[in-house]
Scaffold this motif. Structure first.
Motif, PDB file in Angstrom:
ATOM      1  N   THR A  39       0.840  -1.063   0.065  1.00 60.43           N
ATOM      2  CA  THR A  39      -0.246   0.377  -0.036  1.00 60.43           C
ATOM      3  C   THR A  39       0.805   0.840  -0.129  1.00 60.43           C
ATOM      4  OG1 THR A  39      -0.503   0.056   2.508  1.00 60.43           O
ATOM      5  CG2 THR A  39      -1.948  -0.896   1.227  1.00 60.43           C
ATOM      6  N   ALA A  40       2.174   1.029   0.667  1.00 61.09           N
ATOM      7  CA  ALA A  40       2.991   2.127   0.507  1.00 61.09           C
ATOM      8  C   ALA A  40       3.501   2.749  -0.478  1.00 61.09           C
ATOM      9  CB  ALA A  40       3.818   2.462   1.471  1.00 61.09           C
ATOM     10  N   LYS A  41       3.838   1.982  -1.442  1.00 57.06           N
ATOM     11  CA  LYS A  41       4.008   2.331  -3.085  1.00 57.06           C
ATOM     12  C   LYS A  41       3.465   2.041  -4.249  1.00 57.06           C
ATOM     13  CE  LYS A  41       7.697  -0.953  -5.065  1.00 57.06           C
ATOM     14  NZ  LYS A  41       8.650  -2.050  -5.238  1.00 57.06           N
ATOM     15  N   ASN A  42       2.388   0.982  -4.017  1.00 59.83           N
ATOM     16  CA  ASN A  42       1.118   1.121  -4.440  1.00 59.83           C
ATOM     17  C   ASN A  42      -0.176   0.786  -4.927  1.00 59.83           C
ATOM     18  OD1 ASN A  42      -0.190  -0.978  -7.130  1.00 59.83           O
ATOM     19  ND2 ASN A  42       1.426  -1.240  -7.994  1.00 59.83           N
ATOM     20  N   ASP A  43      -1.166   1.854  -5.382  1.00 57.64           N
ATOM     21  CA  ASP A  43      -2.874   2.765  -5.057  1.00 57.64           C
ATOM     22  C   ASP A  43      -3.104   1.799  -6.031  1.00 57.64           C
ATOM     23  OD1 ASP A  43      -1.357   4.198  -6.992  1.00 57.64           O
ATOM     24  OD2 ASP A  43      -2.731   5.997  -6.715  1.00 57.64           O
ATOM     25  N   PHE A  44      -2.529   0.809  -6.796  1.00 56.76           N
ATOM     26  CA  PHE A  44      -3.403   0.143  -7.986  1.00 56.76           C
ATOM     27  C   PHE A  44      -3.397  -1.117  -7.075  1.00 56.76           C
ATOM     28  CE2 PHE A  44      -3.436  -1.887 -11.473  1.00 56.76           C
ATOM     29  CZ  PHE A  44      -4.769  -2.094 -12.589  1.00 56.76           C
ATOM     30  N   THR A  45      -3.269  -2.112  -6.780  1.00 56.87           N
ATOM     31  CA  THR A  45      -2.855  -3.712  -6.362  1.00 56.87           C
ATOM     32  C   THR A  45      -4.409  -3.859  -5.694  1.00 56.87           C
ATOM     33  OG1 THR A  45      -1.058  -3.788  -7.555  1.00 56.87           O
ATOM     34  CG2 THR A  45      -1.598  -5.611  -6.514  1.00 56.87           C
ATOM     35  N   ASP A  46      -4.805  -4.817  -5.877  1.00 58.56           N
ATOM     36  CA  ASP A  46      -5.520  -5.644  -4.659  1.00 58.56           C
ATOM     37  C   ASP A  46      -4.761  -6.650  -3.760  1.00 58.56           C
ATOM     38  OD1 ASP A  46      -7.536  -3.413  -5.124  1.00 58.56           O
ATOM     39  OD2 ASP A  46      -8.431  -5.036  -6.450  1.00 58.56           O
ATOM     40  N   ILE A  47      -5.122  -6.640  -2.842  1.00 55.10           N
ATOM     41  CA  ILE A  47      -4.806  -8.148  -1.870  1.00 55.10           C
ATOM     42  C   ILE A  47      -5.596  -8.457  -1.408  1.00 55.10           C
ATOM     43  CG2 ILE A  47      -3.185  -8.092   0.018  1.00 55.10           C
ATOM     44  CD1 ILE A  47      -2.787  -5.472  -0.109  1.00 55.10           C
ATOM     45  N   LEU A  48      -5.666  -9.925  -2.133  1.00 58.99           N
ATOM     46  CA  LEU A  48      -6.465 -10.688  -1.462  1.00 58.99           C
ATOM     47  C   LEU A  48      -5.595 -11.301  -0.758  1.00 58.99           C
ATOM     48  CD1 LEU A  48      -8.656 -11.957  -4.323  1.00 58.99           C
ATOM     49  CD2 LEU A  48      -9.284 -10.480  -2.505  1.00 58.99           C
ATOM     50  N   ILE A  49      -5.887 -12.074   1.227  1.00 57.15           N
ATOM     51  CA  ILE A  49      -5.636 -13.115   1.710  1.00 57.15           C
ATOM     52  C   ILE A  49      -6.176 -14.278   2.236  1.00 57.15           C
ATOM     53  CG2 ILE A  49      -4.606 -13.039   4.357  1.00 57.15           C
ATOM     54  CD1 ILE A  49      -5.112 -10.594   4.191  1.00 57.15           C
ATOM     55  N   PHE A  50      -5.316 -15.481   1.950  1.00 58.50           N
ATOM     56  CA  PHE A  50      -5.565 -16.681   2.650  1.00 58.50           C
ATOM     57  C   PHE A  50      -5.029 -17.313   3.815  1.00 58.50           C
ATOM     58  CE2 PHE A  50      -6.134 -15.987  -2.633  1.00 58.50           C
ATOM     59  CZ  PHE A  50      -7.169 -16.199  -2.363  1.00 58.50           C
ATOM     60  N   PRO A  51      -5.837 -16.851   4.737  1.00 57.46           N
ATOM     61  CA  PRO A  51      -5.204 -17.575   6.205  1.00 57.46           C
ATOM     62  C   PRO A  51      -5.104 -18.942   5.831  1.00 57.46           C
ATOM     63  CG  PRO A  51      -7.221 -16.515   6.388  1.00 57.46           C
ATOM     64  CD  PRO A  51      -7.576 -16.569   4.779  1.00 57.46           C
ATOM     65  N   ALA A  52      -3.796 -18.962   6.697  1.00 56.47           N
ATOM     66  CA  ALA A  52      -3.248 -20.437   7.196  1.00 56.47           C
ATOM     67  C   ALA A  52      -2.390 -20.495   8.041  1.00 56.47           C
ATOM     68  CB  ALA A  52      -2.188 -20.632   5.373  1.00 56.47           C
ATOM     69  N   ALA A  53      -2.103 -21.610   8.452  1.00 48.28           N
ATOM     70  CA  ALA A  53      -2.032 -21.759   9.521  1.00 48.28           C
ATOM     71  C   ALA A  53       0.013 -22.086   8.635  1.00 48.28           C
ATOM     72  CB  ALA A  53      -1.988 -22.973  10.593  1.00 48.28           C
ATOM     73  N   VAL A  54       1.019 -21.275   9.623  1.00 46.16           N
ATOM     74  CA  VAL A  54       2.272 -21.779   9.358  1.00 46.16           C
ATOM     75  C   VAL A  54       3.188 -22.455  10.435  1.00 46.16           C
ATOM     76  CG1 VAL A  54       2.158 -19.639   7.531  1.00 46.16           C
ATOM     77  CG2 VAL A  54       2.733 -19.160   9.446  1.00 46.16           C
ATOM     78  N   GLN A  55       2.866 -23.264  10.827  1.00 46.85           N
ATOM     79  CA  GLN A  55       3.842 -23.815  11.623  1.00 46.85           C
ATOM     80  C   GLN A  55       2.682 -25.152  12.806  1.00 46.85           C
ATOM     81  OE1 GLN A  55       5.854 -20.561  13.949  1.00 46.85           O
ATOM     82  NE2 GLN A  55       5.517 -21.903  15.703  1.00 46.85           N
ATOM     83  N   GLY A  56       3.590 -25.225  13.053  1.00 43.02           N
ATOM     84  CA  GLY A  56       2.833 -26.275  13.619  1.00 43.02           C
ATOM     85  C   GLY A  56       2.266 -27.254  13.559  1.00 43.02           C
ATOM     86  N   VAL A  57       1.291 -28.682  14.030  1.00 40.37           N
ATOM     87  CA  VAL A  57       0.843 -29.450  13.601  1.00 40.37           C
ATOM     88  C   VAL A  57      -1.051 -28.894  12.810  1.00 40.37           C
ATOM     89  CG1 VAL A  57      -1.067 -31.186  14.195  1.00 40.37           C
ATOM     90  CG2 VAL A  57       0.464 -31.060  15.815  1.00 40.37           C
TER      91      VAL A  57
END
Length: 385
Positions: free
Chosen positions: A157-175
């Motif tokens: 967002t600091a360098k680009n006001d054109f691109t949208d961001i889609l977040i796909f939440p995921a557990a990144v450690q552990g079981v």
């Protein structure tokens, strides 16, 4: 019973530990994890399948140790002493000698998977998809609550006001982390195919111990990244960390922050460049128009001069023709006393041979004409000039 203070309890336990001869010169075998350095001192964890213990290598001991043996994932035998910390109610091991004990389990698994996938060609450059330069939408597979996603959001967002961001939440450690990351990659591709096109996918997390990063060294995650139709940037850990995901992804970023910077271009700088280019183009066009205007005016002046010359030439020709016409106008000849003889049909009789004695002819002079009859014919015997 008279109560004792927390400090007294901790001091008592610490003294008991320090006095225990069985806790001096221990030979402890374990795998190094979470290695860090502060000044001349090193901090790490020794672990086995069921437990772990904090350790330290003080600077005074480090000079006598082969520090090339001290690295994450390596299994070692450490000669150490118990080092209780009474004030904090904790303890650790102070290492004063290190011997190699074979490769650590995590490192061995890392190398096994790396060698397997490399032989299959999953790391080959020919499979690497280019990262789009002007993405309309960027997907991110990472923890929804970690520092990584905040860093990615902040940079984009600091360098680009054109691109949208889609977040796909995921557990990144552990079981469950492996399955969660794979599901996130699959979900991003499904969304992209459904019409909400995703140009680039960032898969990763912030730094941590080898155990924390283990999911990104998993074969299943590697194959999910390789199978992604969306170009993938792997962003796992810190600059010094390398994962299997880095090798199989289309591009590797040293950190999630670097991945965000890599994924999008600076639209603000782009606008500045466009504005500068437009200004240069405008100035160039103005100079070109001015040059063409001057060339047109010069050409028009030459054309006008040519037309004037042609008109003058034509005018002179007309004047000459008028002079010739005037000179040859019969009326001018008549004013000099000459006359024209015509027959009844109005045809001019140019020679005496056309005159018949007794016939009538019309004699035309300056002021009029009259009819006359030929009474006598007389030929001019002088030679024609």
């Amino acid at each position: 019973m008279k109560p004792v203070s927390v400090s007294q309890v901790n001091e008592y336990i610490a003294k008991k530990l320090r006095d225990d001869l069985n806790l001096r010169g221990l030979a402890v075998e374990g795998e190094i994890s979470g290695l860090s350095r502060s000044g001349q001192h090193y901090y790490l964890t020794l672990k086995d399948a069921d437990s772990m213990i904090r350790c330290a290598i003080w600077g005074s001991n480090a000079v006598n140790i082969d520090m090339s043996l001290v690295e994450n994932g390596r299994k070692i035998v450490a000669i150490c002493d118990i080092s209780p910390y009474a004030k904090g109610g904790s303890y650790s091991l102070s290492i004063r000698h290190v011997e190699a004990a074979g490769e650590g389990d995590l490192a061995a698994e890392f190398n096994r998977i790396k060698e397997k996938l490399e032989k299959e060609g999953l790391f080959d450059r020919k499979w690497k998809k280019p990262i789009p330069e002007f993405p309309y939408r960027v997907g991110v597979v990472t923890s929804a609550t970690g520092a990584a996603i905040e860093d990615i959001r902040k940079i984009i967002t600091a360098k680009n006001d054109f691109t949208d961001i889609l977040i796909f939440p995921a557990a990144v450690q552990g079981v469950g982390a492996v399955r969660s990351i794979c599901d996130g990659i699959a979900a991003a591709n499904e969304v992209s195919k459904s019409g909400l096109h995703i140009d680039t996918l960032i898969v990763g997390r912030g730094g941590g111990s080898p155990e924390d990063l283990a999911a990104f060294n998993d074969e299943e995650v590697a194959r999910a990244i390789f199978a992604s139709d969306i170009p993938v940037i792997s962003a796992v850990g810190h600059e010094i960390d390398f994962s299997i995901s880095d090798f199989v992804a289309d591009a590797r970023a040293e950190t999630p922050t670097a991945a965000a910077d890599m994924a999008v271009m600076d639209t603000y700088k782009l606008r500045e460049e466009i504005d500068r280019s437009l200004e240069i183009l405008k100035t160039s066009a103005e100079h070109k128009i001015d040059y063409e205007r001057r060339a047109l005016e010069s050409g028009a002046e030459l054309l006008r001069a040519g037309i004037r010359a042609k008109l003058a030439e034509a005018s002179n020709a007309v004047d000459k023709a008028l002079i010739v016409l005037r000179e040859n106008d019969p009326r001018n000849i008549f004013s000099k006393g000459y006359a024209a003889v015509t027959d009844d049909k109005g045809s001019i009789v140019p020679d005496i041979d056309g005159i018949d004695p007794g016939s009538e002819y019309i004699i035309r002079m300056k002021s009029g004409s009259f009819r006359a009859a030929a009474v006598e014919i007389s030929r001019d015997e002088r030679k024609e000039i």
